[in-house]
Design a protein around this motif. Structure first.
Motif, short mmCIF file in Angstrom:
data_model
loop_
_atom_site.label_atom_id
_atom_site.label_comp_id
_atom_site.label_asym_id
_atom_site.label_seq_id
_atom_site.Cartn_x
_atom_site.Cartn_y
_atom_site.Cartn_z
N SER A 1 22.78 -12.56 96.44
CA SER A 1 22.98 -13.39 95.99
C SER A 1 23.46 -13.97 94.74
N GLY A 2 23.92 -15.34 94.09
CA GLY A 2 23.17 -15.36 93.14
C GLY A 2 24.38 -16.13 91.94
N ASP B 1 22.22 -4.38 99.56
CA ASP B 1 24.53 -4.99 98.81
C ASP B 1 23.92 -5.81 97.85
N LEU B 2 24.93 -5.18 96.80
CA LEU B 2 24.76 -6.16 95.78
C LEU B 2 25.62 -7.49 95.00
N SER B 3 26.13 -7.72 96.49
CA SER B 3 27.13 -8.61 96.25
C SER B 3 27.44 -9.95 95.03
N LEU B 4 27.65 -10.98 94.87
CA LEU B 4 27.44 -11.78 94.40
C LEU B 4 28.57 -12.98 95.57
N ALA B 5 27.44 -13.66 96.59
CA ALA B 5 28.77 -14.20 97.30
C ALA B 5 28.21 -15.95 97.45
N PRO B 6 29.63 -16.32 97.40
CA PRO B 6 29.47 -17.56 96.76
C PRO B 6 28.96 -18.24 97.57
N SER C 1 29.14 -3.90 97.32
CA SER C 1 28.25 -3.86 96.03
C SER C 1 29.77 -4.83 95.12
N GLY C 2 29.62 -5.58 95.12
CA GLY C 2 31.04 -6.19 94.54
C GLY C 2 31.04 -7.86 94.78
N ALA C 3 31.77 -9.22 94.05
CA ALA C 3 31.83 -9.98 93.76
C ALA C 3 32.89 -10.36 95.33
N PHE C 4 32.96 -11.43 95.97
CA PHE C 4 32.81 -12.07 96.85
C PHE C 4 33.88 -12.86 96.49
N VAL D 1 26.93 -6.36 87.06
CA VAL D 1 26.66 -6.70 88.61
C VAL D 1 25.85 -5.57 88.79
N LYS D 2 26.97 -4.37 89.22
CA LYS D 2 26.73 -2.91 89.81
C LYS D 2 25.83 -2.34 88.61
N LYS D 3 25.96 -2.42 87.25
CA LYS D 3 25.16 -1.54 86.32
C LYS D 3 23.96 -2.28 86.64
N GLY D 4 23.62 -3.51 86.52
CA GLY D 4 22.64 -3.98 86.62
C GLY D 4 21.59 -3.94 87.60
#
Lengths: 452, 90
Positions: free
Chosen positions: A219-220, A273-278, A329-332, A314-317
Motif C-alpha cells: 500500500s502506501g 498485489d500492487l494496489s494502493l489501498a487507502p 494491482s491498481g488503486a482502490f 504504479v504498475k510500471k514502477g
C-alpha cells in the motif's frame, strides 16, 4: 554501504507517511476437506485452516519487528465454499460460515475470505445454497467475507445471479440494520475476479492455486502523495517518474515481507498485489493523490485522467520490484475508507456516476458506497449489471460493494468503525430498470472472448 | 554478516550513547559504525551493528531498545538492514 539519508527516508515514510504492508494473506485450499456429512466437513475445514495458518499472525508480527514496518492485516482466503462444500448434504451453509469465523478467531486473523461462489455462466445447486445463506452468514459472523463472481470476458454476465444478488444485498442490509447494515460491507460482487487477490472482501483461494500460498498486498498512498508534493507545477514526465520510483520502493518492501513470510511459514510465495489501498487515517488517501495531481476535489473534470495515470505508473514502477505481480494491482477507490473521498462526496463533487466512470481505469470498482436503505432491489441489480459490463467489455476486474443503509437516507451518515470508516449516503438514480433485470438468462460474452 | 541499523532520535542529554552502547554490549551486539549529529538541541544517531551473535530473538532486542528509549526520553529503533538494501538498491 547503507547511507543515513536512505535510512531517514525509509523511516520517514513509515512514521509520517503511513507506509505499510497492507496485508499478508494465506490462501488455503479446502477441496480435500470434502465430505457429505456437514459436521464432518466443518470439522475438516476447521482443522485444516487452524493447522496451516497457526503461525501466520506470529510470523507477521516477527517480520514487522525485524524491519520496523507495520503489517496491518493478517488474513486467510479459502477455496470458494460453493465449490469445496458441493458434495455436502445440507440445506444451508450458515454453519460453515460460523466454523470459518471460529477458525479465524482461533488463529487471530481479522478476516477470512472465501464464503464465495463463481457463477459467471451458470449456478449449481451448491452455488444457489451458498447465495441463499449469505445474508444470515454475514449477519451472524464477524470475520467472514463473501463474494460472488457473476461474469467474465470469456463467459458473459449471469443476469439471473445479478438479479438474485440485488435481493441478497438488500436482505443482508435488513438483517444487519442495527449496525448500519454492515453485513453488506463484507460482501462484494465481481466480474473477472482474480484467483489470487489478497484484499478483502473479495479474497478467495482460486482453483488454479497450490495447496497453500502467501500473497501480499502493498500500500502506501501517503508516501506517493508526499513524493508528489515535490513536483508541484512540474510536467507529466516528472510526475510519472516520481510515482514510478515511489511505487518501486513500496513494492520492494512488500516483496521482502512476502519472501520472508513464505520462508518462515514454509508456504510458497504467490504474488504481490500492487494496489494502493487507502485507510480512513488522515494522509492515507487516494483522493489526496488525485488532488495533488491537480483536481480540486475528486469528481471534478480531469479526475478519471489523473486516476488512469496514477494506476498505470504504479504498475510500471511496481512490476520491476517484484518477480510475481498479480491480484488486482491498481488503486482502490472506496468511499468510506478514504477521508478525501468522503470530503468530495460531502462537497457534492463526487457522484456514483462519476465513480462508475473512474472504475473503467481503476483496479476494482464501486467500493464501500453507502446508499439509501429504501433503494429498490432491482436498482441495486442494475448498478451491479452496469459495473459488470464495464469489466466484461474492457477485460478487467470490476466489483460492486454497495451498502443500502436501512433506515437512513441521503444526508445521513453510516458508521462502520475501524478500517471500514464511515460514509455519507450517496444519492442513487431512481429511474427504474425492472424490465431489464427481470428478463433473466445471460448477457452473452463479447466478441473479443474469441481471441485465441 | 547480518547487520542491523539502529536509529536514535530525541532531545539531547548526557549519557544517551553510553546507555545504548552498554545495552548492546550486554547482548553481544558489536557496533560497526556510528554517525551522530546534534541539530538545534536534537540528538540524531545512526549505528550499524553486527547481529550475528545476538543472544536473544531479534524481536526481543527491538522491544528492549524501545523500552530503553522510553526510559531515557529518546526514540530508539532497530531494523534489519535488508529493508534499506531492498528499497534503495537495484
Amino acid at each position: 554501504m547503507i547511507n543515513s539519508l536512505e535510512v531517514l527516508e525509509t523511516n520517514t515514510m513509515i512514521l509520517k507517511e503511513n507506509l505499510d504492508v497492507r496485508t499478508i494473506t494465506m490462501g488455503i485450499n479446502l477441496m480435500d476437506c470434502a465430505d457429505s456429512d456437514i459436521d464432518r466437513f466443518n470439522e475438516n475445514i476447521y482443522n485444516k485452516i487452524t493447522t496451516k495458518a497457526k503461525d501466520l499472525v506470529k510470523v507477521g508480527e516477527d517480520i514487522e519487528k525485524k524491519y520496523g514496518v507495520p503489517i496491518v492485516n493478517k488474513r486467510i482466503s479459502i477455496t470458494p465454499i460453493a465449490i469445496a462444500a458441493s458434495s455436502t448434504k445440507t440445506d444451508s451453509y450458515v454453519s460453515i460460515a460460523k466454523t470459518l469465523d471460529k477458525a479465524a478467531k482461533e488463529v487471530g486473523v481479522n478476516f477470512i475470505g472465501g464464503f464465495s461462489a463463481i457463477v459467471s455462466k451458470g449456478m449449481t445447486e451448491s452455488d444457489k445454497k451458498l447465495i441463499k445463506s449469505i445474508p444470515e452468514a454475514l449477519a451472524t459472523t464477524e470475520r467472514v467475507c463473501s463474494s460472488v463472481n457473476v461474469g467474465s470476458t470469456k463467459t458473459g454476465i449471469n443476469m439471473d445471479a445479478v438479479k438474485l444478488l440485488g435481493s441478497t444485498i438488500k436482505e443482508t442490509a435488513v438483517l444487519t440494520k442495527d449496525s448500519d447494515s454492515i453485513g453488506c460491507a463484507k460482501f462484494v460482487v465481481f466480474c473477472n475476479a482474480p484467483d489470487d487477490n489478497p484484499f478483502m472482501a473479495g479474497a478467495f483461494h482460486g482453483v488454479s492455486e497450490a495447496d497453500a500460498i502467501i500473497n501480499v498486498g502493498v500500500s502506501g498512498p501517503g508516501v506517493v502523495k508526499k513524493a508528489l508534493e515535490t513536483c508541484r507545477g512540474k510536467d507529466f514526465e516528472e510526475l510519472c517518474e516520481t510515482i514510478k520510483k515511489t511505487a518501486f520502493k513500496i513494492t520492494r518492501v512488500g516483496q521482502l515481507v512476502a519472501k520472508e513470510a513464505s520462508k518462515a511459514l514454509d508456504v510458497p510465495f504467490g504474488i504481490i498485489d500492487l494496489s494502493l489501498a487507502p485507510t480512513p487515517a488522515i494522509g492515507d488517501s487516494i483522493a489526496d493523490i488525485l488532488q495533488e495531481i491537480g483536481v480540486d476535489y475528486v469528481g471534478a473534470p480531469g479526475t478519471t485522467a489523473a486516476l488512469a495515470l496514477l494506476n498505470d505508473q504504479v504498475k510500471k514502477g511496481g512490476v520491476m520490484a517484484s518477480s510475481y505481480v498479480g491480484g488486482l494491482s491498481g488503486a482502490f477507490i472506496p468511499v468510506s475508507e478514504d477521508q478525501g473521498m468522503i470530503n468530495a462526496v460531502n462537497k457534492g463533487a463526487l457522484t456514483i456516476e462519476k465513480l462508475e466512470a473512474m472504475t473503467c481505469v481503476c483496479s476494482v470498482g464501486l467500493d464501500m458506497i453507502a446508499i439509501p436503505g429504501k433503494t429498490k432491489e432491482s436498482t441495486i441489480s442494475g448498478i451491479i449489471a452496469d459495473e459488470m459490463a464495464i469489466g466484461m467489455i474492457n477485460q478487467k476486474t470490476t466489483a460492486v460493494r454497495v451498502i443500502p443503509v436501512i433506515g437512513k437516507d441521503v444526508g445521513d451518515q453510516a458508521e462502520f468503525g475501524g478500517l471500514l470508516g464511515y460514509a455519507p449516503l450517496m444519492p442513487v438514480n431512481e429511474f427504474g430498470c425492472d424490465r431489464l433485470i427481470n428478463r433473466g438468462g445471460r448477457i452473452p460474452a463479447p466478441i473479443h472472448s474469441f481471441k485465441n | 554478516m547480518k547487520r542491523g541499523i539502529i536509529t536514535v532520535v530525541g532531545k539531547d542529554r548526557v549519557g544517551i550513547i553510553s546507555e545504548v552502547c552498554s545495552y548492546l554490549a550486554k547482548d553481544n551486539i558489536n557496533i560497526l559504525d556510528i554517525s551522530q549529529t546534534i541539530v538545534q538541541g536534537f540528538f540524531n544517531m545512526m549505528m550499524i551493528v553486527d547481529v550475528n551473535d545476538i543472544t536473544k530473538p531479534f524481536g526481543e532486542v527491538v522491544d528492549e531498545l524501545d523500552k530503553l528509549g522510553n526510559k531515557i526520553g529518546v526514540t530508539i529503533k532497530l531494523q534489519h538492514e535488508e529493508i534499506f538494501n531492498k528499497m534503495h538498491r537495484l
